[in-house]
Design a protein around this motif. Structure first.
Motif, PDB file in Angstrom:
ATOM      1  N   MET A   1      61.565  43.796  -1.229  1.00  0.00           N
ATOM      2  CA  MET A   1      61.011  44.173  -2.525  1.00  0.00           C
ATOM      3  C   MET A   1      62.135  44.120  -3.546  1.00  0.00           C
ATOM      4  N   ILE A   2      61.887  43.398  -4.625  1.00  0.00           N
ATOM      5  CA  ILE A   2      62.898  43.158  -5.650  1.00  0.00           C
ATOM      6  C   ILE A   2      62.316  43.544  -7.006  1.00  0.00           C
TER       7      ILE A   2
ATOM      8  N   VAL B   1      62.246  35.968 -17.152  1.00  0.00           N
ATOM      9  CA  VAL B   1      62.990  35.615 -15.938  1.00  0.00           C
ATOM     10  C   VAL B   1      62.040  35.237 -14.797  1.00  0.00           C
ATOM     11  N   VAL B   2      60.974  36.017 -14.619  1.00  0.00           N
ATOM     12  CA  VAL B   2      60.076  35.805 -13.470  1.00  0.00           C
ATOM     13  C   VAL B   2      59.107  34.645 -13.699  1.00  0.00           C
ATOM     14  N   GLN B   3      58.563  34.525 -14.925  1.00  0.00           N
ATOM     15  CA  GLN B   3      57.480  33.569 -15.172  1.00  0.00           C
ATOM     16  C   GLN B   3      57.794  32.124 -14.787  1.00  0.00           C
ATOM     17  N   PRO B   4      58.991  31.598 -15.072  1.00  0.00           N
ATOM     18  CA  PRO B   4      59.242  30.193 -14.714  1.00  0.00           C
ATOM     19  C   PRO B   4      59.170  29.906 -13.209  1.00  0.00           C
ATOM     20  N   LEU B   5      59.284  30.938 -12.388  1.00  0.00           N
ATOM     21  CA  LEU B   5      59.279  30.750 -10.932  1.00  0.00           C
ATOM     22  C   LEU B   5      57.908  30.999 -10.300  1.00  0.00           C
ATOM     23  N   PHE B   6      56.966  31.523 -11.092  1.00  0.00           N
ATOM     24  CA  PHE B   6      55.717  32.062 -10.529  1.00  0.00           C
ATOM     25  C   PHE B   6      54.526  31.295 -11.087  1.00  0.00           C
TER      26      PHE B   6
ATOM     27  N   GLY C   1      50.237  35.589  -6.111  1.00  0.00           N
ATOM     28  CA  GLY C   1      50.438  34.186  -6.445  1.00  0.00           C
ATOM     29  C   GLY C   1      51.540  33.601  -5.591  1.00  0.00           C
ATOM     30  N   ARG C   2      52.179  32.546  -6.108  1.00  0.00           N
ATOM     31  CA  ARG C   2      53.226  31.874  -5.347  1.00  0.00           C
ATOM     32  C   ARG C   2      54.468  31.660  -6.194  1.00  0.00           C
ATOM     33  N   LEU C   3      55.599  31.982  -5.577  1.00  0.00           N
ATOM     34  CA  LEU C   3      56.886  31.619  -6.146  1.00  0.00           C
ATOM     35  C   LEU C   3      57.236  30.218  -5.677  1.00  0.00           C
ATOM     36  N   PHE C   4      57.866  29.451  -6.528  1.00  0.00           N
ATOM     37  CA  PHE C   4      58.286  28.073  -6.201  1.00  0.00           C
ATOM     38  C   PHE C   4      57.084  27.208  -5.808  1.00  0.00           C
ATOM     39  N   GLY C   5      55.869  27.637  -6.158  1.00  0.00           N
ATOM     40  CA  GLY C   5      54.666  26.880  -5.827  1.00  0.00           C
ATOM     41  C   GLY C   5      54.252  26.944  -4.382  1.00  0.00           C
ATOM     42  N   GLU C   6      54.944  27.783  -3.552  1.00  0.00           N
ATOM     43  CA  GLU C   6      54.640  27.765  -2.116  1.00  0.00           C
ATOM     44  C   GLU C   6      54.794  29.102  -1.416  1.00  0.00           C
ATOM     45  N   LEU C   7      55.501  30.052  -2.019  1.00  0.00           N
ATOM     46  CA  LEU C   7      55.811  31.301  -1.314  1.00  0.00           C
ATOM     47  C   LEU C   7      54.873  32.415  -1.764  1.00  0.00           C
ATOM     48  N   ASP C   8      53.991  32.863  -0.857  1.00  0.00           N
ATOM     49  CA  ASP C   8      53.037  33.923  -1.199  1.00  0.00           C
ATOM     50  C   ASP C   8      53.786  35.191  -1.615  1.00  0.00           C
ATOM     51  N   THR C   9      53.426  35.719  -2.769  1.00  0.00           N
ATOM     52  CA  THR C   9      54.154  36.841  -3.367  1.00  0.00           C
ATOM     53  C   THR C   9      53.187  37.753  -4.104  1.00  0.00           C
ATOM     54  N   ILE C  10      53.430  39.066  -3.995  1.00  0.00           N
ATOM     55  CA  ILE C  10      52.729  40.028  -4.849  1.00  0.00           C
ATOM     56  C   ILE C  10      53.691  40.427  -5.959  1.00  0.00           C
ATOM     57  N   VAL C  11      53.249  40.300  -7.200  1.00  0.00           N
ATOM     58  CA  VAL C  11      54.043  40.723  -8.351  1.00  0.00           C
ATOM     59  C   VAL C  11      53.281  41.848  -9.060  1.00  0.00           C
ATOM     60  N   SER C  12      53.927  42.995  -9.188  1.00  0.00           N
ATOM     61  CA  SER C  12      53.291  44.130  -9.856  1.00  0.00           C
ATOM     62  C   SER C  12      54.052  44.468 -11.121  1.00  0.00           C
ATOM     63  N   ARG C  13      53.319  44.900 -12.146  1.00  0.00           N
ATOM     64  CA  ARG C  13      53.972  45.322 -13.391  1.00  0.00           C
ATOM     65  C   ARG C  13      54.261  46.818 -13.290  1.00  0.00           C
ATOM     66  N   THR C  14      55.293  47.116 -12.556  1.00  0.00           N
ATOM     67  CA  THR C  14      55.683  48.495 -12.268  1.00  0.00           C
ATOM     68  C   THR C  14      57.206  48.579 -12.293  1.00  0.00           C
TER      69      THR C  14
ATOM     70  N   GLU D   1      57.892  44.119 -10.080  1.00  0.00           N
ATOM     71  CA  GLU D   1      58.399  44.308  -8.735  1.00  0.00           C
ATOM     72  C   GLU D   1      57.721  43.282  -7.839  1.00  0.00           C
ATOM     73  N   LEU D   2      58.527  42.585  -7.056  1.00  0.00           N
ATOM     74  CA  LEU D   2      58.040  41.477  -6.235  1.00  0.00           C
ATOM     75  C   LEU D   2      58.152  41.840  -4.764  1.00  0.00           C
ATOM     76  N   ILE D   3      57.103  41.556  -4.004  1.00  0.00           N
ATOM     77  CA  ILE D   3      57.121  41.722  -2.552  1.00  0.00           C
ATOM     78  C   ILE D   3      57.042  40.344  -1.925  1.00  0.00           C
ATOM     79  N   VAL D   4      58.084  40.019  -1.118  1.00  0.00           N
ATOM     80  CA  VAL D   4      58.188  38.687  -0.515  1.00  0.00           C
ATOM     81  C   VAL D   4      58.550  38.842   0.961  1.00  0.00           C
ATOM     82  N   PRO D   5      58.358  37.799   1.778  1.00  0.00           N
ATOM     83  CA  PRO D   5      58.800  37.874   3.182  1.00  0.00           C
ATOM     84  C   PRO D   5      60.303  38.109   3.254  1.00  0.00           C
ATOM     85  N   SER D   6      60.731  38.906   4.219  1.00  0.00           N
ATOM     86  CA  SER D   6      62.146  39.281   4.304  1.00  0.00           C
ATOM     87  C   SER D   6      63.059  38.069   4.473  1.00  0.00           C
TER      88      SER D   6
END
Length: 368
Positions: free
Chosen positions: A147-148, A158-163, A178-191, A200-205
């Motif tokens: 979580m980042i 900063v986040v939008q160009p990647l998502f 959605g997806r980061l880099f067009g391929e990585l499943d990610t949850i992005v929360s406005r928190t 805050e982004l949740i991604v695979p470790s």
């Protein structure tokens, strides 16, 4: 917990190799700072900062009984969550004290709970205690994910160009999958936990370092800095966000802590409901803000006095970088809680004059 048994986030090696000063926190080895706390603090207030918050617990729920289970062990009304909405809630014990404060996410596939690092074992235990034969199971995903947090006025840039999803349409305390880099499943929360806008982004470790470095690269033109726990604490403090172990604990009830708004006594039965009903009528204390006349710092545990008589205790205090003042939060007797009340704080034997001031100390200009 010894250093040998402390957990490491997927970004630990990166922190260590890039000058992060490592400390033990909540059972994890985490960076407290890279440059200085004040420099990192100002980066978030003025531009954008990047935080590793992978130490926070992440629990998912599978099965049709998830909502009833969550409602049984938390104080807020999770049933009112819309899909892609997030709710601040509390997990009380049977006496109305707090096991933790947490965020409940409702997404299209179910629910996610984010809890504090040091309280994750107790949160898991409470969930297991009150499953009551539910045909639902929860999974602790903390070690499977990272979580980042990207926080500050330039966070979206900063986040939008990647998502691949539009962040402009994501409201505060909402999320988008959605997806980061067009391929990585990610949850992005406005928190966030800084008092600033952010995500805050949740991604695979196993993708944490890739995502972290991509965010730093995306943020170069925005003055992004990696930030540690030190700045996270001064930022949350200025925004008067409670911290477990300081403003919240098993011995502090939500109404005294100023988070009684997250307790919905009318929603039906839940753990601690009747004691909490009594605390609502008589909290016994009130969380207040204090401004000291001097620059001395009032630390947790410092006595708050009125006319030489103890009326409370400091829960958190620091010299606030944004406001350039020595400030504290304290739990005091209700009679001493009115804004403008003159008090004293015993700072290592010095009785420092202080005044009750409104909370939060800091509110961002574009606050929702």
């Amino acid at each position: 917990m010894t250093e040998a048994s402390s957990l490491k986030t997927p970004l630990f090696d990166w922190h260590q190799s890039h000058g992060g000063r490592i400390v033990e926190f909540g059972g994890w080895l985490m960076p407290v700072q890279y440059s200085t706390i004040v420099e990192e603090h100002r980066a978030v207030r003025e531009r954008v900062g990047l935080f590793d918050i992978s130490h926070m617990g992440r629990l998912t729920f599978d099965g049709p009984g998830a909502l009833d289970w969550i409602e049984r062990v938390t104080t807020n009304h999770a049933a009112k969550l819309a899909v892609n909405q997030i709710q601040y809630s509390l997990m009380p014990n049977e006496k109305g004290g707090l096991i933790d404060d947490l965020l409940v996410y409702r997404h299209q596939h179910g629910y996610l709970v984010v809890c504090n690092a040091s309280n994750r074992p107790n949160v898991n235990r409470q969930l297991e205690t009150y499953c009551q034969g539910s045909n639902t199971v929860f999974h602790d995903r903390t070690l499977d994910t990272a979580m980042i947090a990207v926080q500050g006025p330039h966070a979206a840039a900063v986040v939008q160009p990647l998502f691949d999803q539009d962040l402009a349409g994501v409201r505060y305390y909402h999320l988008v999958a959605g997806r980061l880099f067009g391929e990585l499943d990610t949850i992005v929360s406005r928190t966030g936990y800084t008092g600033e806008d952010g995500y805050e982004l949740i991604v695979p470790s196993d993708q944490a370092v890739r995502v972290w470095e991509a965010l730093l690269e995306s943020g170069k033109g925005h003055g992004i800095l990696p930030c540690g726990l030190g700045a996270r604490d001064t930022l949350r403090f200025e925004a008067a966000m409670p911290l477990y172990g300081h403003e919240l604990s098993a011995e502090i009830n939500p109404y005294a802590a100023g988070v009684g708004w997250a307790v919905k006594l009318e929603k039906g039965e839940f753990v601690g409901r009747e004691p909490l009903r009594a605390f609502k009528k008589d909290p016994g204390a009130a969380r207040v803000g204090l401004q000291l006349e001097s620059k001395r710092i009032a630390r947790q545990g410092a006595e708050v006095l009125q006319g030489g008589v103890k009326v409370g205790e400091v829960t958190s205090g620091t010299f606030a970088p944004t406001l350039q003042a020595s400030l504290a939060m304290a739990l005091v007797e209700p009679a001493a809680a009115e804004v403008g009340t003159s008090l004293q704080v015993d700072v290592r034997g010095h009785k420092e004059p202080a005044k009750v001031v409104p909370l939060p100390f800091y509110r961002r200009p574009s606050a929702h």
